[in-house]
Design an enzyme around this catalytic site. Sequence first.
Site, short mmCIF file in Angstrom:
data_model
loop_
_atom_site.label_atom_id
_atom_site.label_comp_id
_atom_site.label_asym_id
_atom_site.label_seq_id
_atom_site.Cartn_x
_atom_site.Cartn_y
_atom_site.Cartn_z
N GLY A 166 0.94 -1.89 -0.04
CA GLY A 166 -0.08 -0.30 0.17
C GLY A 166 1.22 1.28 -0.47
O GLY A 166 2.28 1.51 1.14
N SER B 296 2.60 4.63 1.42
CA SER B 296 3.42 5.34 2.61
C SER B 296 2.37 6.20 3.09
O SER B 296 0.96 7.07 2.36
CB SER B 296 4.39 6.55 1.88
OG SER B 296 4.97 7.11 3.15
N GLY B 297 1.43 6.08 4.31
CA GLY B 297 0.49 6.11 4.72
C GLY B 297 -0.95 6.19 5.20
O GLY B 297 -1.60 6.31 5.82
N SER B 298 -0.74 5.15 4.51
CA SER B 298 -1.90 3.61 4.02
C SER B 298 -2.17 3.11 5.21
O SER B 298 -3.43 2.50 5.24
CB SER B 298 -2.11 2.35 3.17
OG SER B 298 -0.49 2.20 3.14
N GLY B 299 -1.60 3.12 5.90
CA GLY B 299 -1.36 2.06 7.41
C GLY B 299 -0.81 0.51 7.74
O GLY B 299 -1.39 0.04 8.58
N LYS B 300 0.06 0.38 6.60
CA LYS B 300 0.68 -0.60 6.90
C LYS B 300 1.11 -0.85 8.14
O LYS B 300 1.21 -2.15 8.56
CB LYS B 300 1.29 -1.45 5.46
CG LYS B 300 1.35 -0.60 4.44
CD LYS B 300 2.42 -0.63 3.46
CE LYS B 300 3.78 -0.34 3.56
NZ LYS B 300 2.38 1.30 3.15
N SER B 301 2.00 -0.04 8.51
CA SER B 301 3.51 -0.37 10.06
C SER B 301 2.00 -1.03 11.07
O SER B 301 2.57 -1.84 11.97
CB SER B 301 4.11 0.52 9.95
OG SER B 301 5.04 0.52 9.01
N SER C 18 6.53 -2.03 -1.64
CA SER C 18 6.03 -2.73 -2.38
C SER C 18 4.91 -2.82 -3.90
O SER C 18 4.43 -3.60 -4.36
CB SER C 18 6.26 -3.97 -2.09
OG SER C 18 5.06 -4.15 -1.82
S1 ADX Z 1 9.12 0.65 -1.10
O1 ADX Z 1 9.20 0.90 -2.30
O2 ADX Z 1 10.53 -0.27 -1.17
O3 ADX Z 1 8.71 -1.14 -0.92
P1 ADX Z 1 9.62 0.20 1.78
O4 ADX Z 1 8.20 -0.11 1.96
O5 ADX Z 1 11.09 -0.34 1.76
O6 ADX Z 1 9.35 0.94 -0.13
O7 ADX Z 1 9.73 2.07 2.24
C1 ADX Z 1 9.39 3.01 2.43
C2 ADX Z 1 8.77 3.66 3.45
O8 ADX Z 1 10.76 5.29 3.58
C3 ADX Z 1 7.92 4.57 3.23
O9 ADX Z 1 7.41 4.55 4.94
C4 ADX Z 1 9.11 6.26 3.94
O10 ADX Z 1 8.85 6.40 5.19
C5 ADX Z 1 10.32 5.71 3.43
N1 ADX Z 1 10.20 6.53 1.98
C6 ADX Z 1 11.94 7.26 1.68
N2 ADX Z 1 11.50 8.10 0.37
C7 ADX Z 1 10.52 7.60 0.21
C8 ADX Z 1 10.49 7.43 -1.22
N3 ADX Z 1 11.35 8.32 -2.20
N4 ADX Z 1 9.37 6.97 -1.68
C9 ADX Z 1 8.60 6.32 -0.83
N5 ADX Z 1 8.94 5.88 0.72
C10 ADX Z 1 9.70 6.83 1.02
#
Ligand code: ADX
Length: 218
Positions: A52, A54-59, A126
């Site tokens: 989902g 970032s900020g969707s609530g996964k963690s 992801s």
């Molecule tokens: S993923 O896209 O490779 O799956 P992952 O879940 O490991 O990302 O990490 C995401 C976290 O990194 C976010 O929750 C956020 O806190 C941080 N973050 C820092 N820069 C970015 C970016 N450019 N895009 C998304 N998340 C970022």
Amino acid sequence: MKVLPINRVMQDDEGIAQIRRATNIGRTEHRVSTQDRTSRNRHFGGVLWMTGLSGSGKSTLAVEAETQLFERGYQVFVLDGDNLRQGLNADLGFSAQDRTENIRRAGEVAAIMSEAGMLVIAAFISPYKFDRERARLAARAHFHEIHIRADLATCESRDPKGLYKKARAGQIREFTGIDAPYEAPEAADLVVDTVSKGIEVCVSDIVNFVERRLRTPA
Ligand code: ADX
């Protein structure tokens, strides 16, 4: 490292075969079987893969579900994107290629932990289907994709880490949803909508899903 074509459905562990450099390697067989571990734990090992924005609530949901499942006797552990990026994946950024490698490693770790009998809750943006498909192939049985669904506007208004604000201001590049893509799952095993439902309901949906799918019959 060879760049893997994204958006291509893979056959079996073709993806690993493509990047494998070592030759003359075999496989050490375990004497403790998966079934031995399952019957001791009274649940199957498996991976709940949360994807989902970032900020969707996964963690938040991962940690709350971990707490409740632990209390119910599950051997459960959260693998979280932010956490893995502190160590194992500290050498990776947010380019498409780095995210692919991030998810490849996370998927392999989750698969190993589930083989060890654990229930792994993996919380990673992801964004690419290809990467999530490869994580599914790594874990084989008992991989369940959970879409933690919230639209971009909602995630941006929550902005728990202030990252959307920075991304809009151009201080962060390649931010998912702003100037990097997110490919939503089309056929997730469970969809948890965090816009229309509160945390408690979302967590109980996840816990109930686990009890139905991963608990071994008494
Ligand atoms: S993923 O896209 O490779 O799956 P992952 O879940 O490991 O990302 O990490 C995401 C976290 O990194 C976010 O929750 C956020 O806190 C941080 N973050 C820092 N820069 C970015 C970016 N450019 N895009 C998304 N998340 C970022």
